[in-house]
Write an enzyme that holds these catalytic residues in place. Sequence first.
Site, PDB file in Angstrom:
ATOM      1  N   TYR A   1       0.833  -1.202   0.000  1.00 52.44           N
ATOM      2  CA  TYR A   1       0.000   0.000   0.000  1.00 52.44           C
ATOM      3  C   TYR A   1       0.869   1.253   0.000  1.00 52.44           C
ATOM      4  O   TYR A   1       0.663   2.164  -0.795  1.00 52.44           O
ATOM      5  CB  TYR A   1      -0.934  -0.002   1.216  1.00 52.44           C
ATOM      6  CG  TYR A   1      -1.940   1.113   1.186  1.00 52.44           C
ATOM      7  CD1 TYR A   1      -3.149   0.964   0.525  1.00 52.44           C
ATOM      8  CD2 TYR A   1      -1.680   2.323   1.806  1.00 52.44           C
ATOM      9  CE1 TYR A   1      -4.075   1.987   0.485  1.00 52.44           C
ATOM     10  CE2 TYR A   1      -2.591   3.352   1.768  1.00 52.44           C
ATOM     11  CZ  TYR A   1      -3.794   3.181   1.108  1.00 52.44           C
ATOM     12  OH  TYR A   1      -4.698   4.215   1.063  1.00 52.44           O
TER      13      TYR A   1
ATOM     14  N   HIS B   1       1.618   4.211  -3.144  1.00 55.65           N
ATOM     15  CA  HIS B   1       1.258   5.617  -2.942  1.00 55.65           C
ATOM     16  C   HIS B   1       2.457   6.566  -3.037  1.00 55.65           C
ATOM     17  O   HIS B   1       2.285   7.766  -2.876  1.00 55.65           O
ATOM     18  CB  HIS B   1       0.581   5.801  -1.579  1.00 55.65           C
ATOM     19  CG  HIS B   1      -0.858   5.436  -1.603  1.00 55.65           C
ATOM     20  ND1 HIS B   1      -1.277   4.126  -1.581  1.00 55.65           N
ATOM     21  CD2 HIS B   1      -1.961   6.206  -1.678  1.00 55.65           C
ATOM     22  CE1 HIS B   1      -2.590   4.111  -1.623  1.00 55.65           C
ATOM     23  NE2 HIS B   1      -3.035   5.351  -1.690  1.00 55.65           N
TER      24      HIS B   1
ATOM     25  N   TYR C   1      -4.518  16.166   1.577  1.00 52.74           N
ATOM     26  CA  TYR C   1      -4.997  14.792   1.665  1.00 52.74           C
ATOM     27  C   TYR C   1      -3.896  13.939   2.285  1.00 52.74           C
ATOM     28  O   TYR C   1      -2.777  13.896   1.781  1.00 52.74           O
ATOM     29  CB  TYR C   1      -5.343  14.308   0.262  1.00 52.74           C
ATOM     30  CG  TYR C   1      -6.106  13.009   0.159  1.00 52.74           C
ATOM     31  CD1 TYR C   1      -6.331  12.179   1.237  1.00 52.74           C
ATOM     32  CD2 TYR C   1      -6.601  12.618  -1.071  1.00 52.74           C
ATOM     33  CE1 TYR C   1      -7.038  10.999   1.100  1.00 52.74           C
ATOM     34  CE2 TYR C   1      -7.309  11.442  -1.228  1.00 52.74           C
ATOM     35  CZ  TYR C   1      -7.522  10.634  -0.125  1.00 52.74           C
ATOM     36  OH  TYR C   1      -8.215   9.464  -0.265  1.00 52.74           O
TER      37      TYR C   1
ATOM     38  N   TRP D   1      -7.368   3.461 -10.575  1.00 50.97           N
ATOM     39  CA  TRP D   1      -6.675   3.343  -9.294  1.00 50.97           C
ATOM     40  C   TRP D   1      -7.373   2.320  -8.397  1.00 50.97           C
ATOM     41  O   TRP D   1      -6.720   1.483  -7.767  1.00 50.97           O
ATOM     42  CB  TRP D   1      -6.600   4.711  -8.619  1.00 50.97           C
ATOM     43  CG  TRP D   1      -5.904   4.698  -7.300  1.00 50.97           C
ATOM     44  CD1 TRP D   1      -6.479   4.807  -6.075  1.00 50.97           C
ATOM     45  CD2 TRP D   1      -4.495   4.561  -7.063  1.00 50.97           C
ATOM     46  NE1 TRP D   1      -5.527   4.748  -5.089  1.00 50.97           N
ATOM     47  CE2 TRP D   1      -4.303   4.606  -5.676  1.00 50.97           C
ATOM     48  CE3 TRP D   1      -3.401   4.409  -7.907  1.00 50.97           C
ATOM     49  CZ2 TRP D   1      -3.046   4.495  -5.098  1.00 50.97           C
ATOM     50  CZ3 TRP D   1      -2.142   4.299  -7.315  1.00 50.97           C
ATOM     51  CH2 TRP D   1      -1.976   4.345  -5.941  1.00 50.97           C
TER      52      TRP D   1
END
Length: 104
Positions: free
Chosen positions: A18, A22, A41, A76
């Site tokens: 993960y 990113h 964000y 995505w």
Amino acid sequence: MIRKAFTMQLYPGRETDYERRHNPIPDDLSQTLKDHGVRNYSIFLHEQTGRLFGYAEVESEAQWAEIASTESCRRWWKFMEDIMETNPDSSPRSEALREVFYLA
């Protein structure tokens, strides 16, 4: 600016995947988020449980909702569905959190 917070869940042992996926996110996805009024964000990981906590500042709920219909977002979601809990449309299964305190 609207502050949004939510949680998501990784599958066990997928924390490294993960984070790697990113860093960085694809340029077109980053631009889509910015074009739809997303600012500041962040996603945080609770390493013992694989629980993710997301926080975003958005200009409007309507713009936030529109992101789901973009090609970059849907691509995505498909890319991420093998490492986290998802809905039938491949979107991350998430739970919205209600703000109970804010200090400006």
